[in-house]
Motif scaffolding. Sequence first.
Motif: not given
Length: 74
Positions: A36, A39-40, A31
């Motif tokens: 992002q 992270a996904e 984060e």
Amino acid sequence: MKYRKFFFIAVLMFSPIIAEAQCSMCRAVLESETDQSAAEGINNGIVYLMAFPYILIGGIGYFIYRSRKKDKSI
């Protein structure tokens, strides 16, 4: 009864899609980045790896259930 089984299987199939399986350390590191997508990707990989043991155990349980049910009917 047939619809109940279908509903149960559908819920199990789609529940990993909404699950968030990151540990707190992975989440904190990922984060902090502005992008992002990493992270996904990590979250999807964790959920993907988590699903297979449940599928294997469920398959083994079904096989045992089916073999015991056959033995009782004979």
